[in-house]
Design an enzyme around this catalytic site. Sequence first.
Site, short mmCIF file in Angstrom:
data_model
loop_
_atom_site.label_atom_id
_atom_site.label_comp_id
_atom_site.label_asym_id
_atom_site.label_seq_id
_atom_site.Cartn_x
_atom_site.Cartn_y
_atom_site.Cartn_z
N ASN A 282 -3.68 21.02 3.56
CA ASN A 282 -4.69 20.08 4.06
C ASN A 282 -4.44 19.71 5.52
O ASN A 282 -5.29 19.93 6.39
CB ASN A 282 -4.70 18.84 3.14
CG ASN A 282 -5.61 17.75 3.68
OD1 ASN A 282 -5.40 17.22 4.76
ND2 ASN A 282 -6.65 17.41 2.94
N THR B 171 -5.72 12.59 8.19
CA THR B 171 -4.34 12.69 8.66
C THR B 171 -4.27 13.55 9.92
O THR B 171 -3.70 13.16 10.94
CB THR B 171 -3.44 13.26 7.55
OG1 THR B 171 -3.53 12.37 6.44
CG2 THR B 171 -2.02 13.41 7.98
N LYS C 194 4.95 2.06 8.46
CA LYS C 194 3.76 2.79 8.89
C LYS C 194 2.56 1.85 8.99
O LYS C 194 1.79 1.89 9.94
CB LYS C 194 3.46 3.94 7.91
CG LYS C 194 2.51 4.96 8.45
CD LYS C 194 2.19 6.05 7.44
CE LYS C 194 3.29 7.07 7.32
NZ LYS C 194 2.88 8.25 6.53
N LYS D 153 5.07 2.14 -3.03
CA LYS D 153 5.04 3.56 -3.45
C LYS D 153 5.23 3.63 -4.95
O LYS D 153 5.83 2.72 -5.54
CB LYS D 153 6.16 4.35 -2.77
CG LYS D 153 5.88 5.83 -2.63
CD LYS D 153 4.93 6.09 -1.48
CE LYS D 153 4.57 7.55 -1.33
NZ LYS D 153 3.83 7.78 -0.08
N SER E 69 -7.60 5.22 4.48
CA SER E 69 -7.47 4.57 3.16
C SER E 69 -7.80 3.08 3.29
O SER E 69 -8.46 2.50 2.43
CB SER E 69 -6.04 4.69 2.64
OG SER E 69 -5.88 5.88 1.93
N LYS F 296 0.86 -1.19 0.00
CA LYS F 296 0.00 0.00 0.00
C LYS F 296 0.88 1.23 0.00
O LYS F 296 1.83 1.31 0.78
CB LYS F 296 -0.86 -0.02 1.29
CG LYS F 296 -1.80 1.14 1.42
CD LYS F 296 -3.19 0.76 0.97
CE LYS F 296 -4.12 1.94 0.81
NZ LYS F 296 -3.94 2.71 -0.42
#
Length: 415
Positions: free
Chosen positions: A214, A184, A88, A100, A344, A64
């Site tokens: 954001n 986040t 993570k 990634k 996500s 992911k």
Amino acid sequence: MLANALTRLDEAAAHLNIDSDVLEKLKFPRETTQVRLMIRMDDGSRKSFMAWRCRYDDTRGPTKGGIRFHPDASADEVETLAFWMTFKCAVMNLPYGGGKGAIKVDPHALSKAELERLSRAYIQAFSRIIGPDRDIPAPDVYTNSMIMGWMADEYSSIVGATTPAVITGKPIALGGSLGREDATARGGFYLIRRLAKELGLELGARVAVQGFGNAGQHIARLMAGDGYRVVAVSDSRGCLHNPAGLDVAAAIAAKKEGGLAALGQVKGNEWLPPEAAIGIDCDVLVPAALEDMIHKDNAEEVKAKIVLELANGPITPEADKLLAQRGIVVLPDILANAGGVTVSYFEWVQNRQGYYWTVEEVHQRLKAVMETEGWAIWQRSKELGITMRSAAYVHALARLAQAIEAHGTQQFFTA
Ligand code: NAD
């Protein structure tokens, strides 16, 4: 970059009794694919762009990680970011490995139609690498929900079946999750709230936010709403400061309307250069801009006792040591900003169930994960007498090691 990141692995391993096979497995990316994408430009010419997808480690589940569009993208950067994603996801106990992707491009130099062709070309090139049970991309720097929508659509056409779970961060209309927008910042906020007593934070504690996009705007809004005093917010143009506390709603409105500087004239406010944000007198400093913003030359200026890393890698390793020596507690990026990847994951779960949650359900589940993992890492840091960053890596490595060992000697790899 990857060599630097791997020093974290060795540091964490020193606190655990793990097999050397585990380190051998985690020291190298499992696979990195490089492709040259060719698209038709609006003027009829053809142009090519280098692109990558790295699946760093899939021991704990499908890989992911986001896709970044940036002129400075490189294979080394993609692999390093994929390594961080591996840790993570393990920190948060999500059933994922780390991945990634990137395209080396300045997306601002493309028309919308060119951007769509390039996004679809990426999926055509990597359609055999990605998949809901294999590798699940998401937005990253200079990619957004619109691009994820195009990508999910392209993948669905290639496989001949609607497949929203192949990608997260989609528009709500195409299966995106409620609550992703502020996930986040909200994750970081739940973490701070859970540890407030241990960190000695009281009602009215002062917060400074560096970076007002954001992540920065949402954390300022959430913390102000909870009784914290937001004394500074900054962007690339400057830092808005008021020791008595800023009007956060007005700052968000000003940022949308043309800039924070306009509020510099308001009584009690002052407008400072952007670098001033790091040294603002406050209790909690929230870096929410770019990487390496706190470095060896400005680490001594930090006055906060807590740093909440919403940005990825905002503190250089040298600065990290200087802050630790001064007893400043850093809540590290792989924990503090993991609310984004957690929601996500919730999006992927909802896509696979075909059953969608309310925003309250998303918040409640995010809160539970942040509090559980945050508390476990806090306890580990106390038990071992190490920083929260080291404790987060130890926490993740313990999970990765268990999974690697549980696979046995004939490690199963997805094809
Ligand atoms: P964004 O582009 O919305 O905002 C970035 C902000 O940083 C902008 O306001 C910009 O003006 C400001 N900035 C740039 N240079 C600056 C400087 N020198 N000083 C002060 N401010 C500066 O980005 P974002 O989505 O809010 O992401 C911010 C950070 O958080 C990044 O490191 C990103 O990787 C990380 N992050 C974001 C998410 C997410 O879901 N948005 C998830 C995980 C990590």
